[in-house]
Design an enzyme around this catalytic site. Structure first.
Site, PDB file in Angstrom:
ATOM      1  N   GLU A 138       0.812  -1.211   0.000  1.00 33.60           N
ATOM      2  CA  GLU A 138       0.000   0.000   0.000  1.00 33.60           C
ATOM      3  C   GLU A 138       0.850   1.267   0.000  1.00 33.60           C
ATOM      4  O   GLU A 138       0.332   2.367  -0.186  1.00 33.60           O
ATOM      5  CB  GLU A 138      -0.935   0.000   1.220  1.00 33.60           C
ATOM      6  CG  GLU A 138      -1.987  -1.094   1.134  1.00 33.60           C
ATOM      7  CD  GLU A 138      -2.747  -1.277   2.439  1.00 33.60           C
ATOM      8  OE1 GLU A 138      -3.971  -1.206   2.408  1.00 33.60           O
ATOM      9  OE2 GLU A 138      -2.106  -1.511   3.484  1.00 33.60           O
ATOM     10  N   ASP A 157     -12.196  -3.737  -3.018  1.00 38.51           N
ATOM     11  CA  ASP A 157     -13.135  -4.856  -3.192  1.00 38.51           C
ATOM     12  C   ASP A 157     -14.479  -4.447  -2.603  1.00 38.51           C
ATOM     13  O   ASP A 157     -14.587  -3.394  -1.990  1.00 38.51           O
ATOM     14  CB  ASP A 157     -12.593  -6.114  -2.481  1.00 38.51           C
ATOM     15  CG  ASP A 157     -12.341  -5.842  -1.000  1.00 38.51           C
ATOM     16  OD1 ASP A 157     -11.192  -5.578  -0.630  1.00 38.51           O
ATOM     17  OD2 ASP A 157     -13.313  -5.845  -0.218  1.00 38.51           O
TER      18      ASP A 157
HETATM   19  N1  ADE Z   1      -9.489  -4.081   3.561  1.00 34.76           N
HETATM   20  C1  ADE Z   1      -9.702  -4.147   2.224  1.00 34.76           C
HETATM   21  N2  ADE Z   1     -10.771  -4.927   1.943  1.00 34.76           N
HETATM   22  C2  ADE Z   1     -11.240  -5.368   3.136  1.00 34.76           C
HETATM   23  C3  ADE Z   1     -12.317  -6.209   3.507  1.00 34.76           C
HETATM   24  N3  ADE Z   1     -13.096  -6.772   2.585  1.00 34.76           N
HETATM   25  N4  ADE Z   1     -12.501  -6.461   4.829  1.00 34.76           N
HETATM   26  C4  ADE Z   1     -11.699  -5.900   5.766  1.00 34.76           C
HETATM   27  N5  ADE Z   1     -10.662  -5.105   5.463  1.00 34.76           N
HETATM   28  C5  ADE Z   1     -10.441  -4.823   4.156  1.00 34.76           C
END
Ligand code: ADE
Length: 238
Positions: free
Chosen positions: A12, A201
């Protein structure tokens, strides 16, 4: 006094960490983490990777405040989109944080941090405004959201879990695993805190694949674009 820049994972922050000036004043290992001391846009900065989860984040923030005398903490990284319309590639600047897995009920209301009377911890308004301006300048094509981000020690990777989180906190824009912990530490110490998260996501069944692909390709250049614009704008004397 330095501005602290934190991300959970190397992926990141890798584009930022390669800036030579960020290490020009040396390195220091504290709490088992390597801290890079340097200058960015003429300002002292300390950069560190927290690793994943609330305890890791709280420990990192505490060291930044007590050992490195950070005058502000800025977190950058990725998050899962929760609210409708918060899509992969969008950017979220957190205005407040809540721990979605904090539940000491019936002793205290669900989500309330016991003995603080608070379930939500605000980010610093001026620092967050500056991050929003930096997103608009550094990533003019990205859609920007501002509001509640929730944190917990779970990677959310099912639609059912994401729906439960949405039902409990309908205004939550995104979910991640560190921000609320740093917000609480900064609240305790009276240190300004701000956080920017790019959506990797949608916290559903595809989340782990989407997350990996996103952090391998997009997360680092996005962080570098946002923080570069931020450091150029944030006044040295504040
Ligand atoms: N960081 C990035 N995506 C995530 C997710 N789906 N759940 C928890 N932390 C995250």
């Amino acid at each position: 006094m330095s501005i602290a820049i934190v991300a959970a994972l190397q992926e990141e922050l890798s584009a930022v960490l390669t800036l030579a000036s960020l290490q020009q004043r040396g390195r220091a290992v504290v709490g088992g983490r390597e801290h890079f001391l340097g200058l960015w846009a003429g300002q002292p900065v300390v950069t560190v990777l927290s690793r994943i989860g609330k305890v890791a984040a709280a420990s990192t923030a505490t060291a930044l405040v007590t050992h490195f005398q950070a005058r502000a903490i800025v977190f950058t990284g990725v998050a899962g989109g929760l609210r409708q319309g918060v899509q992969v590639g969008d950017v979220v600047v957190a205005r407040e944080f809540l721990q979605h897995d904090m539940d000491a009920s019936p002793l205290f209301p669900q989500h309330e941090v016991p003995l603080t009377g608070k379930s939500r911890f605000q980010t610093d308004p001026a620092l967050s405004d500056a991050l929003c301006a930096a997103v608009r300048q550094g990533l003019p094509q990205a859609r920007l959201h501002e509001g509640l981000v929730i944190s917990g020690d779970r990677f959310v990777s099912s639609s059912a879990h994401a729906r439960t989180l949405r039902d409990h906190t309908p205004d939550a824009l995104a979910v991640e695993m560190e921000g609320a912990a740093i917000a609480q530490v900064c609240h305790d110490f009276g240190i300004p805190f701000a956080a920017v998260r790019t959506i990797s996501d949608r916290a559903d069944e595809a989340a782990s694949v989407d997350f990996q692909r996103f952090i391998n390709t997009v997360a680092s250049p996005y962080s570098a674009a946002i923080l570069g614009a931020f450091m150029a704008r944030w006044p040295a004397q504040r």
